[in-house]
Design an enzyme around this catalytic site. Structure first.
Site, PDB file in Angstrom:
ATOM      1  N   ASP A  84      15.811  36.479   4.366  1.00  0.00           N
ATOM      2  CA  ASP A  84      16.807  36.357   5.015  1.00  0.00           C
ATOM      3  C   ASP A  84      16.452  36.777   6.362  1.00  0.00           C
ATOM      4  OD1 ASP A  84      19.183  36.886   5.411  1.00  0.00           O
ATOM      5  OD2 ASP A  84      18.903  38.798   5.401  1.00  0.00           O
ATOM      6  N   ASP A 106      17.081  32.597  12.253  1.00  0.00           N
ATOM      7  CA  ASP A 106      17.347  33.644  13.165  1.00  0.00           C
ATOM      8  C   ASP A 106      16.998  33.387  14.481  1.00  0.00           C
ATOM      9  OD1 ASP A 106      18.926  35.358  14.608  1.00  0.00           O
ATOM     10  OD2 ASP A 106      18.660  37.172  13.185  1.00  0.00           O
ATOM     11  N   GLY A 212      26.141  42.218   7.411  1.00  0.00           N
ATOM     12  CA  GLY A 212      26.318  43.367   8.368  1.00  0.00           C
ATOM     13  C   GLY A 212      27.850  44.537   6.910  1.00  0.00           C
ATOM     14  N   ASN A 233      26.677  39.482   3.077  1.00  0.00           N
ATOM     15  CA  ASN A 233      25.581  40.204   2.564  1.00  0.00           C
ATOM     16  C   ASN A 233      25.525  42.027   3.030  1.00  0.00           C
ATOM     17  OD1 ASN A 233      24.502  37.822   2.952  1.00  0.00           O
ATOM     18  ND2 ASN A 233      23.038  37.958   4.703  1.00  0.00           N
TER      19      ASN A 233
END
Length: 291
Positions: A84, A106, A212, A233
């Site tokens: 992640d 990301d 979040g 998540n």
């Protein structure tokens, strides 16, 4: 049972019109708690290790990945392994050797065109190796110690038209979007933009990811899934449960020196939190609105 792939779990969730939860793993106890919680709930789950967690382990991915995979393989629940919030190319390229079926690359802090180019390159690399790739467009905020963003400020939330173009140009398998949540929230007070989620679901042909989620109330999560969110998540909620259990134990027994005595209730608290979130993955019934 053997590890399953993130792609298979997400695809099944899409077909069944429900969500699938992904839980952040920092320690062995986190992995054991996710497995125990999934078994208790009778649900699949994704165990995800972030670049921040790898940094905590001295920059070494292999040990925590191997331990997490071993826990997952010994579980009776269908569990997948996901890498992640990867920023480092070196870490991205380590995913295959460490047994990850999926990666969230990301580049969300980069300008749009740079994000698009970097993500497209990561997707090409991943797809050549059968790795499912998630990316982020918009700014969820709250990572790496930064203060949570105003999730409803102009320019923060994901634009549906831009998301459609980005998805087509990069070839990503899933898209994390900014719709009102923020990382690292310790209170569940986030208010999501469900109209925006619906617009993104219409515009984007791949599953949507809610980062979040620890700060999102139960009814908001159910409504988000009904509006089109798929991968949910969860990280900070586990740490809150862990830390709370450790504090309570040490407040009652300040003399213990055996970490197993406080790690056991911490692991149990995280497992209960996992099971609670897994119980939210069926969307809200028709006519039930979020707060």
């Amino acid at each position: 049972m053997p590890l399953v792939t993130t792609a298979a779990l997400v695809s099944s969730a899409v077909s069944d019109r429900r969500g699938v939860a992904a839980f952040n793993v920092i320690t062995l106890e986190h992995a054991e708690a996710v497995a125990a919680g999934a078994e208790s709930a009778g649900s699949p789950a994704i165990l995800q290790i972030s670049e921040n967690a790898v940094r905590f382990h001295g920059g070494r991915l292999a040990p925590i990945a191997a331990a997490t995979a071993a826990v997952a393989a010994a579980s009776s629940a269908p569990l997948a392994l996901h890498l992640d919030h990867v920023v480092s190319r070196e870490l991205l390229y380590a995913a295959e050797a460490s047994g990850f079926s999926s990666v969230m690359f990301d580049a969300s802090k980069l300008p749009y065109e740079e994000n698009l180019a970097a993500t497209a390159d990561a997707v090409r690399w991943g797809h050549e190796r059968g790795i499912w790739v998630e990316a982020e467009l918009g700014r969820v905020g709250g990572k790496d110690g930064e203060a949570p963003l105003d999730a409803h400020a102009p320019g923060v939330r994901t634009d549906p038209g831009e998301a459609a173009a980005y998805t087509a140009a990069t070839g990503v398998d899933a898209l994390a979007v900014a719709v009102g949540s923020s990382h690292a929230m310790t209170t569940r007070t986030a208010a999501l933009d469900h109209t925006l989620i619906g617009a993104l679901r219409t515009a984007v042909p791949v599953p949507l990811v809610l980062h979040g989620s620890s700060g999102v109330p139960d009814d908001e999560i159910r409504a988000a899934i009904a509006a089109g969110m798929v991968k949910i998540n969860v990280g900070t909620a586990l740490n809150t449960a862990f830390s709370g259990a450790v504090r309570a134990f040490l407040a009652a027994d300040g003399h213990t020196v055996d970490p197993r005595r406080y790690l056991a209730p911490a692991r149990e608290a995280m497992a209960a939190t996992v099971a609670s979130f897994l119980g939210l993955l069926t969307p809200a019934p028709a006519g039930v609105e979020a707060r």
